[in-house]
Each structure stands twice: as C-alpha cells, then as structure tokens.
Design a protein around this motif. Structure first.
Motif, PDB file in Angstrom:
ATOM      1  N   TYR A 165       0.839  -1.206   0.000  1.00 55.72           N
ATOM      2  CA  TYR A 165       0.000   0.000   0.000  1.00 55.72           C
ATOM      3  C   TYR A 165       0.872   1.255   0.000  1.00 55.72           C
ATOM      4  CZ  TYR A 165      -3.689   3.163   1.804  1.00 55.72           C
ATOM      5  OH  TYR A 165      -4.584   4.186   1.986  1.00 55.72           O
ATOM      6  N   ASN A 166       1.912   1.250   0.840  1.00 57.88           N
ATOM      7  CA  ASN A 166       2.814   2.398   0.907  1.00 57.88           C
ATOM      8  C   ASN A 166       3.553   2.611  -0.419  1.00 57.88           C
ATOM      9  OD1 ASN A 166       3.427   4.528   2.564  1.00 57.88           O
ATOM     10  ND2 ASN A 166       4.850   3.417   3.867  1.00 57.88           N
ATOM     11  N   ASP A 167       3.881   1.513  -1.080  1.00 56.88           N
ATOM     12  CA  ASP A 167       4.514   1.631  -2.408  1.00 56.88           C
ATOM     13  C   ASP A 167       3.564   2.317  -3.392  1.00 56.88           C
ATOM     14  OD1 ASP A 167       6.801   0.400  -1.511  1.00 56.88           O
ATOM     15  OD2 ASP A 167       6.267  -1.585  -2.258  1.00 56.88           O
ATOM     16  N   ALA A 168       2.282   1.969  -3.311  1.00 64.48           N
ATOM     17  CA  ALA A 168       1.291   2.598  -4.197  1.00 64.48           C
ATOM     18  C   ALA A 168       1.144   4.087  -3.878  1.00 64.48           C
ATOM     19  CB  ALA A 168      -0.057   1.894  -4.046  1.00 64.48           C
ATOM     20  N   LEU A 169       1.195   4.444  -2.590  1.00 68.32           N
ATOM     21  CA  LEU A 169       1.113   5.849  -2.203  1.00 68.32           C
ATOM     22  C   LEU A 169       2.347   6.613  -2.649  1.00 68.32           C
ATOM     23  CD1 LEU A 169      -0.338   5.437   1.413  1.00 68.32           C
ATOM     24  CD2 LEU A 169      -1.563   6.154  -0.643  1.00 68.32           C
ATOM     25  N   GLN A 170       3.493   5.962  -2.566  1.00 60.89           N
ATOM     26  CA  GLN A 170       4.725   6.594  -3.034  1.00 60.89           C
ATOM     27  C   GLN A 170       4.652   6.868  -4.531  1.00 60.89           C
ATOM     28  OE1 GLN A 170       7.508   7.791  -1.845  1.00 60.89           O
ATOM     29  NE2 GLN A 170       8.675   7.954  -3.737  1.00 60.89           N
ATOM     30  N   GLN A 171       4.101   5.919  -5.267  1.00 55.42           N
ATOM     31  CA  GLN A 171       3.969   6.098  -6.712  1.00 55.42           C
ATOM     32  C   GLN A 171       2.969   7.209  -7.038  1.00 55.42           C
ATOM     33  OE1 GLN A 171       2.966   2.500  -8.778  1.00 55.42           O
ATOM     34  NE2 GLN A 171       3.158   3.380 -10.797  1.00 55.42           N
ATOM     35  N   ALA A 172       1.902   7.304  -6.261  1.00 56.60           N
ATOM     36  CA  ALA A 172       0.860   8.295  -6.545  1.00 56.60           C
ATOM     37  C   ALA A 172       1.224   9.691  -6.058  1.00 56.60           C
ATOM     38  CB  ALA A 172      -0.460   7.852  -5.902  1.00 56.60           C
ATOM     39  N   PHE A 173       1.844   9.779  -4.863  1.00 61.83           N
ATOM     40  CA  PHE A 173       2.044  11.087  -4.238  1.00 61.83           C
ATOM     41  C   PHE A 173       3.509  11.443  -3.989  1.00 61.83           C
ATOM     42  CE2 PHE A 173      -2.033   9.397  -2.422  1.00 61.83           C
ATOM     43  CZ  PHE A 173      -2.867  10.204  -3.177  1.00 61.83           C
ATOM     44  N   LYS A 174       4.420  10.509  -4.327  1.00 61.10           N
ATOM     45  CA  LYS A 174       5.848  10.738  -4.064  1.00 61.10           C
ATOM     46  C   LYS A 174       6.088  10.968  -2.572  1.00 61.10           C
ATOM     47  CE  LYS A 174       6.820  10.469  -8.442  1.00 61.10           C
ATOM     48  NZ  LYS A 174       5.557   9.870  -8.863  1.00 61.10           N
ATOM     49  N   ALA A 175       5.364  10.221  -1.741  1.00 58.04           N
ATOM     50  CA  ALA A 175       5.504  10.338  -0.292  1.00 58.04           C
ATOM     51  C   ALA A 175       5.128   9.011   0.353  1.00 58.04           C
ATOM     52  CB  ALA A 175       4.617  11.454   0.255  1.00 58.04           C
ATOM     53  N   ARG A 176       5.785   8.730   1.473  1.00 55.32           N
ATOM     54  CA  ARG A 176       5.448   7.537   2.236  1.00 55.32           C
ATOM     55  C   ARG A 176       4.860   7.953   3.580  1.00 55.32           C
ATOM     56  NH1 ARG A 176       7.105   2.904  -0.018  1.00 55.32           N
ATOM     57  NH2 ARG A 176       8.704   3.026  -1.641  1.00 55.32           N
ATOM     58  N   PHE A 177       4.092   7.037   4.168  1.00 58.67           N
ATOM     59  CA  PHE A 177       3.392   7.344   5.406  1.00 58.67           C
ATOM     60  C   PHE A 177       3.733   6.292   6.464  1.00 58.67           C
ATOM     61  CE2 PHE A 177       1.043   9.220   1.973  1.00 58.67           C
ATOM     62  CZ  PHE A 177       0.553  10.417   2.480  1.00 58.67           C
ATOM     63  N   ALA A 178       3.505   6.669   7.732  1.00 62.69           N
ATOM     64  CA  ALA A 178       3.720   5.743   8.842  1.00 62.69           C
ATOM     65  C   ALA A 178       2.416   5.028   9.176  1.00 62.69           C
ATOM     66  CB  ALA A 178       4.234   6.503  10.064  1.00 62.69           C
ATOM     67  N   PHE A 179       2.518   3.726   9.471  1.00 59.83           N
ATOM     68  CA  PHE A 179       1.353   2.911   9.839  1.00 59.83           C
ATOM     69  C   PHE A 179       1.584   2.327  11.232  1.00 59.83           C
ATOM     70  CE2 PHE A 179       1.471   2.814   5.250  1.00 59.83           C
ATOM     71  CZ  PHE A 179       0.149   2.856   4.861  1.00 59.83           C
ATOM     72  N   GLY A 180       0.547   2.358  12.043  1.00 55.01           N
ATOM     73  CA  GLY A 180       0.523   1.599  13.280  1.00 55.01           C
ATOM     74  C   GLY A 180      -0.402   0.412  13.095  1.00 55.01           C
ATOM     75  N   VAL A 181      -0.023  -0.745  13.633  1.00 53.18           N
ATOM     76  CA  VAL A 181      -0.802  -1.967  13.401  1.00 53.18           C
ATOM     77  C   VAL A 181      -1.123  -2.623  14.733  1.00 53.18           C
ATOM     78  CG1 VAL A 181      -0.913  -4.158  12.158  1.00 53.18           C
ATOM     79  CG2 VAL A 181       0.482  -2.281  11.253  1.00 53.18           C
ATOM     80  N   GLY A 182      -2.422  -2.906  14.947  1.00 53.22           N
ATOM     81  CA  GLY A 182      -2.842  -3.620  16.144  1.00 53.22           C
ATOM     82  C   GLY A 182      -2.810  -5.122  15.944  1.00 53.22           C
TER      83      GLY A 182
END
Length: 544
Positions: free
Chosen positions: A256-273
């Motif tokens: 998902y982060n790879d797709a966001l990087q491709q779309a917005f040229k940015a990566r995001f932080a995820f927290g996972v429960g």
C-alpha cells in the motif's frame, strides 16, 4: 434498440425485415443469424431488445436458444415464428418467456402487433432497470460514507456491529465477508501538510479521500479489508480494517505504501494492532495501532510499518526520561530578555540533550511541546500580552515535519521549537510591564504550584504580609492568589494528561493535588469535564 432475426431460411428473414416498420418502434439495427448458435454469439455481443426465432433449425434449435436467452439475456423479448402448429413448441415458448407464437406464412398485422407489444414491454422494463441502476449508483456512492460513519460509531461503542458487518458483506463479488476476527491499522495524515496543500483549499479532505480510495482498491481487490477515513478531533487519519489474510497485514501495508509513493511521491507511517475478535476487540486493535504510531522511533529511518510486538522482539535501549522543565529556567530568562541570539543559545543545551537520545517518539514530541507551551503560558501570565487572544490553542497532537523521503525532519522540528520561543519573546515584549514583586511572586507560583504552596509560605518567602500580597496580586493580575495557584495546577495537569502511561492518581500528585477525588472535583469545576473525559476528548487516550 436492436432486433435479431434467427431463421435458417433466408427468404423468411427477408420477409420479416420487409414486413416490420422498424423505425416506428425505435429499432435502428436489425441483425440476422441462420441458427441458434450463431444467434447466441450475436446476442452476447449486441444484446438485442427483440429476438425473432424459428423453432426447427440446424446446429441449434429455437428451444435451446430460448433457454439460453432466458438465463443469460432475460431482458430480450422473444417472438417465435414457426411453420409448425405443435403443442410442445408452444409450451416451450411459454416456458422460456416468449411473448407471441406466430405461424408461417406470416400475417403482417399480427407480426406488427406482436412487435408493438414486445417493444412496449421492453421499454417498461428498461425504465425500471434504469431506475434501479440509478438507485444502485447512489447507494454505491453513499455506501462508503455510511460505512465510515458506522465504523467511527463502533470505535466509540455506539454503532451496530451487525449492520456494519452486513454492509461490508455486500461486496461487488456478492460473497459473504466473515467478520469473526479483525485487525486494524492506522495511517496518520498529519505528517504530510505540504502534500495536503497541493490539493488546494480542501487539501486535507481531498488527500484523505484519495489515500482511502487507494487503500480500498488494493484491499478490496484481495477481498481482505477496507480503508476508512476517520476523524479524531481536528485531525484526519485512515483506518484500515482487515478481516482476512491477517498474518499478511504488514506485507500488504508495505505494498500500500509503495502505491502511495507512486501516486504522491511520499510515504506514510502505519501503526498496526493485533488480531482481535469482532466486534468486541475492534476498539482494542484500533487503540493498539494508535499506540504504535505514538511510540514509534522517529529516528529509525526506512521503517514505516509499526506492529504491536516489535518492541518485544527488539526492545528499545533504556534511556532516562527527559523533560523540558530541567532546561526551562535558562530559556525563560532568554525569552524574557527578548534576544534572539540569547534564546537560541539558551535552547542549545536542550537540543544537545535531545541529540544524545537514540529514541524519540511522537509521544515524546507531544509531551515536550506541551511542557514548553505550559511554561510559555506561565511566562506570559506574569506579563499579559497586549493582544488578549490566547496564542496557545489546545492541540492534541504534535505536528511531525517530514522530509522528502517521508522520514522525520528533526532539524525542522527543532527550528519550529525555536520559532515558538522567539514568538513568545515578541509577545512578552509587546505586553510587558515594568518589573514588580507581584510578577516575581506569580513566577514563583507557576514554578512550584505542584508543591504544598500557600499564601503563608509565599508571604514567608517574599517577606511581605499576606494582606499586601492578596491586594496587590488582585490589582495587577486581576485574580486572587488561590485561584492562580489552582489554574497553574490545572494547566500542569492538562499537559500531563497527554501521556497515556500516567495514571490519574499520578497526575493529581504531580500537579499538586494530594487527593485524586479532590483533583477530579476541581478539574471538572474549571474545565467542565472530568480528567478522564478531557484526556479522551483531546488525546483519545483511555483513562487509567
């Protein structure tokens, strides 16, 4: 509208073409097939509204064609034209929805009457289909918004789990989606203010919509989850609910982060429960994900997915707690002096202490900023600014500046800290009064409000009578001493409530209240909320 004539005799097809006034019925294309198999191939591609068919044909007869149409193209209206007055043929025509059975030789009036009835029936049903498609489109547009509302309500403990589960089960594939065990991940959007700005005036909402859509497409394509926009106060985040492939969640988030990087040229932080039973464990998994975001190490480069259990697998090095209060006095003097160089120099030991740490979390940043803002508000309380507006609006999260790679921009954060100190100095200068003993007393109260502070102890400290202190304090600060002590303690308590690991009893003691019940009573009187309610509303942290 299209019509299809199926007959193995060419002259019969030509006769039908000549006898029907096609344009009168709105039919603009007439197709031909010489047997049922050829007709099926045409019907699959052209979807005719009317089908004229013979019963006895080579390769595939009219009975088999009508059976196929009834199952695969039920919207087509069928008129049988046959040379056989056979009861079985008639019964077959009725069975598969044929509108008329016309015998050869063809009677023109009978044929046109049959066409008129068929066209009228097709148009009535097409109108109903159009309304249904429109309603489905509206439902499909509203469904994500309604699902987001239900999801948010469930996190608050007020939503219907059954209704939410039923809504998710109505997927495009029509399959039932089990919601027995779920796992929640959270993506924070506040770390991308520059990216949101690119979307214009409604940047945050548009960014959230785009990021959630990408998540829902990715997870929906795998049939394992869905993304929801979720608001926490004034902040927006993306919550991802997984109900399948739970062990693969970290890998799916990397994708998902790879797709966001491709779309917005940015990566995001995820927290996972952790995986939890639905619906009772939904909130627990969500809070675990939020905790992972708050406790992630911002100095660790290249890691964007933070799962509960990571700390146990790789325990963080023990570091003593660090508080801005240990450096507050020198910074206060520098701010009160108004010297920009002096302020930056006074902040240097504080920044050096931060530089020596191997771990800095968003939770640390929030607490340090709250500490500083509380201190600055206290400094300014001693010398009220000319502008009565409060420069320190309450915030429940610390803005975390990101660099081009999506990582923590540590230098930018320190500069923002320095800029706040410089801004406080300007406000102090604009509204400063000449030095007074009362202002020194106020500063003493602010610094030691958490201790056993009384009017008598202040009188002893400053060698002034209690009556004089009370009268002058009220004149200069428009507030009596006891209320001022209480307000300092309440402000300190508000800052401490930002830390989810401090219990209410600990916060009461650290703020200067020896009794938790009395603390809760006073806090509610001053804020119209209990400490637990305040913590949950502003910080989304459960009371302990």
């Amino acid at each position: 509208m299209k019509a299809l004539i199926v007959d193995d005799e060419r002259h019969v097809r030509e006769a039908i073409k000549l006898l029907v006034g096609w344009q009168d019925y709105g039919i603009d294309a007439v197709l031909e097939a010489e047997n049922g198999q050829a007709a099926i191939e045409l019907a699959e591609r052209e979807r005719p509204a009317l089908v004229f068919t013979d019963m006895m044909m080579p390769v595939l007869g009219g009975d088999k064609l009508m059976a196929w149409l009834a199952e695969r193209a039920p919207e087509s209206k069928v008129i049988v034209i046959s040379g056989h007055d056979n009861f079985e043929y008639v019964r077959t025509a009725v069975k598969y929805g044929g509108l008329d059975y016309i015998l050869k030789p063809i009677d023109p009036d009978q044929l046109n009457q049959a066409v008129a009835r068929a066209v009228e029936s097709w148009r009535a049903e097409e109108s109903a289909r159009t309304r249904t498609r429109g309603a489905d489109m509206e439902l499909n547009q509203l469904k994500p918004l309604y699902a987001e509302q239900l999801f948010g309500a469930l996190l608050k403990g007020t939503g219907s789990a059954q209704e939410f589960a039923e809504l998710l089960r109505r997927g495009d594939d029509g399959g039932a989606r089990p919601l027995e065990t779920v796992r929640v991940a959270v993506l924070e959007l506040d770390s991308a203010p520059a990216l949101a700005a690119k979307f214009g005036a409604d940047g945050r909402d548009l960014l959230a919509f785009a990021v959630a859509n990408i998540g829902s497409e990715l997870l929906g394509g795998r049939g394992c989850g869905q993304a929801f926009r979720h608001s926490v106060g004034a902040h927006q985040e993306i919550a991802l609910l997984f109900w399948d492939r739970l062990d693969e969640v970290p890998a799916l988030l990397v994708e998902y982060n790879d797709a966001l990087q491709q779309a917005f040229k940015a990566r995001f932080a995820f927290g996972v429960g952790q995986p939890e039973p639905f619906p009772h464990g939904l909130t627990a998994s969500y809070r675990q994900a939020r905790t992972m975001l708050l406790q992630r190490n911002l100095l660790q480069r290249g890691k964007h997915v933070h799962c509960l259990g990571d700390f146990a697998a790789a325990p963080a090095p023990a570091e003593p707690p660090l508080f801005f209060g240990a450096f507050e006095e020198k910074v206060r003097f520098a701010v009160q002096s108004g010297s920009q160089d002096g302020i930056r120099k006074a902040l240097r030991p504080w920044f050096d202490a931060l530089d020596a740490r191997t771990r800095i979390t968003p939770e640390n940043l929030l607490l340090w900023r709250q500490e500083f803002r509380l201190a600055a508000a206290i400094w300014e309380g001693s010398a009220p600014a000319a502008d009565a507006a409060n420069p320190y609006a309450e915030a429940d999260r610390e803005a975390i500046p990101a660099d081009a790679g999506g990582g923590f921009d540590y230098a930018a954060w320190k500069e923002s800290f320095a800029q706040e100190a410089l801004a406080a100095a300007k406000r102090l200068k604009a509204g400063a009064e000449k030095g007074s003993t009362i202002r020194d007393i106020a500063a003493h109260i602010e610094r030691f409000a958490h201790e056993d502070l009384t009017l008598q102890s202040i009188s002893d400290k400053f060698h002034l009578s209690r009556e004089y202190i009370s009268r002058k304090f009220k004149q200069e600060l428009n507030q009596n001493v006891s209320d001022y002590i209480t307000s300092c303690r309440i402000n300190r308590a508000k800052a401490l409530l930002a830390s989810p690991h401090l219990k209410i009893t600990q916060i009461a003691e650290m703020a200067g209240f020896q009794d938790e019940k009395y603390f809760s009573k006073v806090f509610k009187k001053w804020t119209d909320q209990t400490p637990s309610e305040y913590r949950k509303r502003l910080y989304d942290v459960d009371a302990k």
